[in-house]
Scaffold this motif. Structure first.
Motif, mmCIF file in Angstrom:
data_model
loop_
_atom_site.group_PDB
_atom_site.id
_atom_site.type_symbol
_atom_site.label_atom_id
_atom_site.label_comp_id
_atom_site.label_asym_id
_atom_site.label_seq_id
_atom_site.Cartn_x
_atom_site.Cartn_y
_atom_site.Cartn_z
ATOM 1 N N UNK A 33 0.966 -1.130 0.074
ATOM 2 C CA UNK A 33 0.104 0.009 0.058
ATOM 3 C C UNK A 33 0.841 1.218 0.029
ATOM 4 N N UNK A 34 2.061 1.248 0.612
ATOM 5 C CA UNK A 34 2.568 2.196 0.923
ATOM 6 C C UNK A 34 3.583 2.810 -0.403
ATOM 7 N N UNK A 38 2.635 6.112 -2.478
ATOM 8 C CA UNK A 38 3.639 6.990 -2.930
ATOM 9 C C UNK A 38 3.806 7.065 -4.512
ATOM 10 N N UNK A 39 3.386 6.077 -5.205
ATOM 11 C CA UNK A 39 3.386 6.256 -6.609
ATOM 12 C C UNK A 39 2.294 6.898 -7.067
ATOM 13 N N UNK A 40 1.167 6.990 -6.465
ATOM 14 C CA UNK A 40 -0.080 7.539 -7.001
ATOM 15 C C UNK A 40 0.336 9.381 -6.608
ATOM 16 N N UNK A 41 0.859 9.460 -5.396
ATOM 17 C CA UNK A 41 1.140 11.209 -5.276
ATOM 18 C C UNK A 41 2.202 11.576 -6.032
ATOM 19 N N UNK A 42 3.198 10.656 -6.448
ATOM 20 C CA UNK A 42 4.288 11.004 -7.536
ATOM 21 C C UNK A 42 3.857 11.293 -8.589
ATOM 22 N N UNK A 43 2.794 10.375 -9.343
ATOM 23 C CA UNK A 43 2.269 10.858 -10.389
ATOM 24 C C UNK A 43 1.223 12.088 -10.493
ATOM 25 N N UNK A 44 0.619 12.415 -9.361
ATOM 26 C CA UNK A 44 -0.020 13.636 -9.108
ATOM 27 C C UNK A 44 0.656 14.811 -9.083
#
Length: 119
Positions: A33-34, A38-44
C-alpha cells in the motif's frame, strides 16, 4: 460433493483444512500500500508540475507577444486618435456632455467602473 469434503469435526473447528489454512498463512504477504500511495502521489505531483510549466510557458509567450506588440498598438492608436481629432469641431466635448445621450453614456461607463471596483 465428491465425498472428500471435510465438515466441522469439533466445537472449535470451522470446517477448514488446517494444512491448507497454514499454507495460506505462510504465503500471505502484506499489500504494498505504501508504495502504491507513494507512486500515485508522485504521478499527481508530476502532472501538476507539467500543468504549471505549461501555464507559465503560455503566460510568458503571451506577455512577450504583448510587450512586442504594445509600441505598435500605441502608435496606431495615437495616429487614429489624431486623425479623428482633426475632423471634429472644436466644441465636440461640450456638445457630447450637453446631450442626453452623452449623459447616458457617461453614466453607464461610471456605473460599470464602480461595479467592477467594489465587487
Amino acid at each position: 460433493m465428491n465425498g472428500l469434503t471435510r465438515g466441522p469435526m469439533g466445537p472449535d473447528d470451522d470446517g477448514l483444512d488446517p494444512e491448507l489454512a497454514g499454507l495460506f498463512e505462510e504465503a500471505r504477504q502484506p499489500l504494498p500500500a505504501e508504495t502504491f500511495v507513494a507512486a500515485a502521489f508522485d504521478n499527481i505531483r508530476k502532472a501538476r508540475r507539467r500543468r504549471l510549466i505549461a501555464r507559465a510557458s503560455g503566460v510568458a509567450i503571451i506577455l512577450a507577444a504583448g510587450a512586442w506588440a504594445a509600441p505598435y498598438a500605441a502608435e496606431q492608436t495615437l495616429r487614429i486618435a489624431g486623425w479623428v481629432a482633426e475632423d471634429l469641431p472644436a466644441n465636440t466635448g461640450e456638445i457630447a456632455l450637453a446631450s442626453p445621450l452623452g449623459w447616458l453614456c457617461a453614466a453607464l461607463v461610471t456605473w460599470r467602473i464602480l461595479r467592477h471596483r467594489f465587487q
